[in-house]
Structure formats: C-alpha cells, structure tokens
Design a protein around this motif. Sequence first.
Motif, PDB file in Angstrom:
ATOM      1  N   GLU A 207       0.829  -1.204   0.000  1.00 38.95           N
ATOM      2  CA  GLU A 207       0.000   0.000   0.000  1.00 38.95           C
ATOM      3  C   GLU A 207       0.866   1.257   0.000  1.00 38.95           C
ATOM      4  N   ARG A 208       1.957   1.221   0.759  1.00 38.68           N
ATOM      5  CA  ARG A 208       2.840   2.393   0.800  1.00 38.68           C
ATOM      6  C   ARG A 208       3.534   2.586  -0.554  1.00 38.68           C
ATOM      7  N   MET A 209       3.967   1.492  -1.174  1.00 42.83           N
ATOM      8  CA  MET A 209       4.636   1.617  -2.475  1.00 42.83           C
ATOM      9  C   MET A 209       3.664   2.068  -3.554  1.00 42.83           C
ATOM     10  N   GLU A 210       2.435   1.598  -3.500  1.00 42.17           N
ATOM     11  CA  GLU A 210       1.424   2.062  -4.462  1.00 42.17           C
ATOM     12  C   GLU A 210       1.233   3.575  -4.369  1.00 42.17           C
ATOM     13  N   ARG A 219      -5.195   4.996  -2.654  1.00 42.62           N
ATOM     14  CA  ARG A 219      -6.086   4.335  -3.612  1.00 42.62           C
ATOM     15  C   ARG A 219      -7.477   4.959  -3.648  1.00 42.62           C
ATOM     16  N   ASP A 220      -7.962   5.420  -2.478  1.00 43.28           N
ATOM     17  CA  ASP A 220      -9.373   5.765  -2.344  1.00 43.28           C
ATOM     18  C   ASP A 220      -9.667   7.266  -2.382  1.00 43.28           C
ATOM     19  N   ARG A 221      -8.650   8.112  -2.680  1.00 41.04           N
ATOM     20  CA  ARG A 221      -8.921   9.551  -2.714  1.00 41.04           C
ATOM     21  C   ARG A 221      -8.034  10.231  -3.743  1.00 41.04           C
ATOM     22  N   TRP A 224      -5.473  13.759  -3.531  1.00 42.64           N
ATOM     23  CA  TRP A 224      -5.162  13.973  -2.117  1.00 42.64           C
ATOM     24  C   TRP A 224      -3.795  13.339  -1.870  1.00 42.64           C
ATOM     25  N   HIS A 225      -2.842  14.129  -1.282  1.00 39.94           N
ATOM     26  CA  HIS A 225      -1.450  13.691  -1.224  1.00 39.94           C
ATOM     27  C   HIS A 225      -0.925  13.747   0.219  1.00 39.94           C
ATOM     28  N   PRO A 226      -1.162  12.714   1.008  1.00 37.86           N
ATOM     29  CA  PRO A 226      -0.672  12.715   2.383  1.00 37.86           C
ATOM     30  C   PRO A 226       0.842  12.569   2.497  1.00 37.86           C
TER      31      PRO A 226
END
Length: 376
Positions: A207-210, A219-221, A224-226
């Motif tokens: 998930e982090r690499m994606e 994936r879901d937003r 949006w760049h956390p």
Amino acid sequence: MRGENTHSIPIAEPRLGPLELEYVRDAIESGWVSSAGPYVRRFQDTFAAHCGSKHALSTCNGTVALSLALAAIDLRPGDEVIVPSFTFMASAATVIHLGARPVFIDSDESCWCMDPNLLERLITKKTKAIMPVHLYGHPCQMDLIQEVAEKHGLYVIEDAAEAHGAEFKGRRVGSIGDIGCFSFYGNKIVTTGEGGMVTTSDDELLERMEMLRNHGMPRDRKYWHPVIGYNFRMTNIQAAIGLAQMTRIDEFIAKKLEIARAYSIAFDEMPTLSYQMTKPWAKNVYWMFSILLESEDKRIRLASHLDKAGIETRPLFIPCNEQPSIHNLYTDVELTPIASRISRIGLSLPSGTTLQRSQQQQVIEAVREWTETAHS
C-alpha cells in the motif's frame, strides 16, 4: 543489443516475437497507452505468481524499483544500508539519493555475491536494511542473510535485477526478503525495453509503495497527497511487452542454462580460465556468463582479441567503493579485496537468448585460440 553495435556476435539482444507485437498493437488500438491500461495489472499478477509473491507492482525502470522499496521502508538521512561493493552502481546510488549511506560488503570468492559471514561486523545502530544483489543471475545465500536481519530487526531488500527466475533452495528470488526489485532493461532475461517491478507479500508495504509510486495519492482519494510521492509508473505499452515475454520466461531461462553448460564444458578444459561457480543450494539463471583470467592485462588482451573477431564482451562491474563519486562523498570507504580482484580480471561473454550454437562455438574457439597463443 543492436543499436550501433557492429559486432557480429553481440553480448546480448532482446528476444521479441509476434506475441509482443500483437499485445502492443492491441494496447495502442485500445487507446490505453499510459499507466492505467489493463496490461499493467495482468503483467503484475503474472509476475507475482511466477515469483511466488503475494503482490507485484510495476515501475518505469529497475533503478526506481530500488528507490521505491527504500522509500517504502522510510529510509532517511543518517541511516545505513549494507550493499555489496560488487554490483551495478544503481544499488548504492538509490541509497544515497535518500540521504542514507551504503556500507559496502565484500564478495564470496566462488559465487561472487555478498558474503553473509561478513554482515555482523558491519551492522551498527544506524543500519536499517541489507540489500543482497543476486549477481549475474546467481542468488545470494538468503537463509544466513535473513537470520542476521531478523536478529537485528533489519529489512531485506532483494536486488534481483539480473536474476529473473533464480532460486535459493527452491524459492524464487524476490519472494524471500521484505521486497524484491527487478529490472526489465533490454538486455535482461525478461524485457519491456525499460521497466521494473517490486514484489512483496507484505500488504502494508504494498500500500505504501502504491501510494509513493503514484504521486503520493492513496487508492481511495484522488488528488489527495498525504505524502510526497513520485511518478514511477509503467506504461500499458511496456506492460504489454512484459506480459508477452512472461509466456516464454521458462524458455528463456532454459536457453541461458544451455549456454552456460556449453561454456562450462569448454572452459573446464582451459586451466588458465575460471568462471562464476554455482552453489549447491542455488539455481543460477546466468544473466551473463563471465570468466576470470589470470590478470587484468590478460583480460584486456583477450577482450581485444575477441573484439577483432567481431565478438562483443564487457568487463565486470567496477566495485562501487572504487568509484570517484563515492570517494567524493566519503573518506572512510570499506575495502573489499575479493570484489576488487574479481572485477579486474573478469570478462562477460555473449550470453543472450538469441545466441545461436554456431555463434557460441565461434566464441569458444576464439577464446581457445587466444589461450593457446598466450601460453605457448
């Protein structure tokens, strides 16, 4: 690889066929030419299954596959990663790009990969990961590396750029450490022209690499760049080539093994030459078949002799700790005498999957002719 190569027997060329052309044509005609196309997912799923990993995530090249893996483990300035000195420079450069330091480890004298018996003395409070490089297609001794990593709470990032399909005790590389990193450059066993892949069975790392690969977006937003991310994505056209290549990966590896057997049989009769030995626990896929001469001078002379015969060769990698860029950064660089010696006297011979038996026989005869003349 062709390009402007004038050698009649090249070191390596990509093996492409009708299926690659069919898939690329389909990708173009569908309009899905960027990273959102269906071939990307199909290629990733196929590659993960081949490696025995739960997940695979494609990248635009093998170097950024390493960068993505290191970013995913939150490598930071002040951290250290143990890297073999005897590898292509990208292994060390990706560590440096993130502000961390590569700590160089010497090679096993017979298989040329990192010597895991030297790991303990190189570990400090700053050590974050170990990066075993499966050099020239030979796997590292992963059980000892994993044992040390688990003891000290370290990540293991496999650099498998040259080792598609190689195995350690029956397990394919890229499925053993926390993350595996592959290259699909034009001279690799499987190619997409440029391209790479990371493999993992860790859902959180995936998930982090994606997110990091896609500009830091989850994936879901969308938009949006956390986290601050990158654009490391592979195109659908590249993936179309890769998927077609995967239908023949066993054929490619079988050809590599056939080439290695022929060279080994011939060179066993030439006592002044040696070559990378395969450990009993290893499946070596022989990305490049390389030989060792008695001296650097003889390596240079043999390369010149083969060049005049129209045969392309390459020297082995110059160790990272001997590079001027490394000495410009660090004054206390570790010495790795075994890696240094192998590098100076080693020569890679034509090893591509397009190499014909008659061409390989020409290479063998040219080497034999030189050895007989040089020692007469």
